[in-house]
Design an enzyme around this catalytic site. Structure first.
Site, PDB file in Angstrom:
ATOM      1  N   SER A  27      25.893  13.040 -13.873  1.00  0.00           N
ATOM      2  CA  SER A  27      25.263  13.667 -12.709  1.00  0.00           C
ATOM      3  C   SER A  27      24.212  12.798 -12.017  1.00  0.00           C
ATOM      4  O   SER A  27      23.803  13.107 -10.915  1.00  0.00           O
ATOM      5  CB  SER A  27      24.634  15.001 -13.098  1.00  0.00           C
ATOM      6  OG  SER A  27      23.634  14.815 -14.071  1.00  0.00           O
ATOM      7  N   ASP A  29      14.783  18.916 -10.754  1.00  0.00           N
ATOM      8  CA  ASP A  29      14.971  20.024 -11.688  1.00  0.00           C
ATOM      9  C   ASP A  29      14.660  19.534 -13.093  1.00  0.00           C
ATOM     10  O   ASP A  29      14.025  18.496 -13.254  1.00  0.00           O
ATOM     11  CB  ASP A  29      16.377  20.639 -11.555  1.00  0.00           C
ATOM     12  CG  ASP A  29      17.486  19.655 -11.918  1.00  0.00           C
ATOM     13  OD1 ASP A  29      17.188  18.600 -12.517  1.00  0.00           O
ATOM     14  OD2 ASP A  29      18.662  19.941 -11.616  1.00  0.00           O
ATOM     15  N   HIS A  47      16.934  16.106 -13.495  1.00  0.00           N
ATOM     16  CA  HIS A  47      17.249  15.135 -12.438  1.00  0.00           C
ATOM     17  C   HIS A  47      16.082  14.803 -11.527  1.00  0.00           C
ATOM     18  O   HIS A  47      15.356  15.698 -11.098  1.00  0.00           O
ATOM     19  CB  HIS A  47      18.383  15.696 -11.574  1.00  0.00           C
ATOM     20  CG  HIS A  47      19.567  16.135 -12.367  1.00  0.00           C
ATOM     21  ND1 HIS A  47      19.804  17.443 -12.714  1.00  0.00           N
ATOM     22  CD2 HIS A  47      20.587  15.413 -12.889  1.00  0.00           C
ATOM     23  CE1 HIS A  47      20.923  17.524 -13.416  1.00  0.00           C
ATOM     24  NE2 HIS A  47      21.416  16.307 -13.552  1.00  0.00           N
TER      25      HIS A  47
END
Ligand code: NAG
Ligand code: NAG
Ligand code: NAG
Ligand code: NAG
Ligand code: NAG
Length: 342
Positions: free
Chosen positions: A45, A318, A321
């Site tokens: 991600s 978050d 990330h």
């Protein structure tokens, strides 16, 4: 999915993000041929720009994407991610996500992004292609002559979720040293394979200071990083760097495999002092902008998260990330090492 997103260590849009560093070139050398350079991305991600299915992932839900492009784009950030910054360095558009299945020339000419949020070198807790499977997808495209091997660069951002999965399954760091060795060995085999398929330059990221991720530091109200987590990252990075030196020696070219030191880039962006954030340019230090279950709403549509007023003041978006601005700072910190890609 709630639970799954917790383990998605790394993940985002692929439109024109080539604005800020357009036109980087080595002094005294011919400019990079933008019509020919292609970026192929293998990762999780931190590198994904929209490969996960929109029905199952928070990266396609508000408030993801609020800074750029202004709506959710499949990136695990309020804006850009690592891939976008590297593409902008190369002066190209961020490569199209593989799963979009847009195979026409205008979409694929800058390369392709095979990164899937939540994945690892080995299988993780998400049912998405691991690194081996991502390389298989790339190889199939070469076999079909969708791509030939000229002026291509690979970006590899993987292994974080392998450690996340180990912890989740095993509950402790026991046996971690042997596991790290197996992760690095497999990673190195895969890097050789990417080069063998004909990619000229392979940039591979080191692991970030795990112990500083908000998921970990929430237990200290985002005040202090976990030394254990950071030591694990350092050990992985050390092993990986040794291996990259050996690989470069074997290929006889000094800079086929390039190490991108995300550990130090994160530390420098946060101005970490002995596992404490110092006077960083990020007012919120280790505290993420989006607090709670970012991207989730309950049955009544009430948000299960709170977003900070100004995402630019947060390094983290978050619990796992970096924010758009966080990635920008990380990119500034390791940009110098990208010159050997050109
Ligand atoms: C990658 O995934 C495939 C399919 O699940 C699996 O067969 C293979 O063993 C995995 N590779 C590694 C290195 O874990
Ligand atoms: C879990 O830890 C033990 C040591 O306590 C180790 O032998 C084992 O390989 C670990 N499990 C996994 C899934 O790696
Ligand atoms: C691509 O690179 C591989 C490995 O270097 C080589 O065997 C192959 O012939 C190359 N293919 C093309 C189309 O240049
Ligand atoms: C690789 O390592 C060997 C042994 O240390 C050394 O002699 C050789 O010059 C190195 N080759 C390159 C290309 O760095
Ligand atoms: C941050 O900077 C301020 C003003 O320059 C200083 O008073 C303070 O001690 C610094 N804090 C840290 C943790 O370095």
């Amino acid at each position: 999915m709630e639970k799954k997103t917790c383990y998605i260590f790394f993940c985002l849009v692929s439109f024109a993000v080539c604005t800020e560093v357009y036109g980087v070139q080595r002094p005294g050398e011919a400019p990079l041929d933008r019509d020919r350079v292609k970026l192929f991305v293998f990762g999780d991600s931190y590198a994904d720009t929209g490969n996960l299915p929109s029905s199952t992932t928070s990266s396609w839900k508000e408030p993801y994407g609020i800074t750029f492009p202004g709506k959710p784009s499949g990136r695990f950030s309020d804006g850009r991610v690592l891939t976008d910054y590297i593409a902008s360095f190369l002066g190209i558009r961020s490569p199209v996500p593989y799963e979009w299945k847009k195979m026409e020339e205008k979409w694929i000419k800058n390369g392709m992004n095979f990164a899937h949020g939540g994945t690892g070198v080995f299988n993780t807790l998400v049912d998405q292609p691991n690194m081996t499977a991502q390389i298989n997808l790339f190889q199939q495209l070469i076999q079909k002559n969708v791509y030939t091997n000229s002026s291509s660069i690979a970006l590899v951002s993987l292994a974080g979720n392998d450690y996340g999965t180990y912890f989740a399954k095993n509950g402790s760091a026991e046996g971690m040293e042997a596991f790290t060795k197996s992760v690095v060995d497999q990673l190195v085999l895969n890097l050789k394979r990417i080069h063998g398929v004909g990619v000229q330059k392979v940039a591979v990221t080191g692991i970030v200071p795990f112990g500083c991720l908000p998921k970990i530091t929430s237990s200290t109200s985002y005040k202090q990083c976990s030394e254990t987590g950071n030591n694990l990252a350092k050990f992985h990075n050390q092993l990986l760097q040794q291996n990259l030196r050996r690989l470069n020696n074997e290929t006889g070219a000094s800079s086929v495999f390039i190490f991108l030191d995300l550990y130090h880039a994160f530390s420098s962006a946060l101005k970490l002092k002995q596992d404490h954030p110092g006077n960083s340019t990020f007012k919120n230090g280790l505290k993420p902008c989006c607090l709670g279950s970012c991207g989730s709403v309950d049955e009544t549509g009430t948000k299960k998260y709170v977003v900070c007023e100004n995402p630019k003041q947060s390094f983290f978006w978050d619990s796992i990330h970096p924010s758009d601005h966080g990635w920008r700072a990380v990119y500034s910190a390791f940009k110098h090492s990208l010159h050997s890609l050109l």
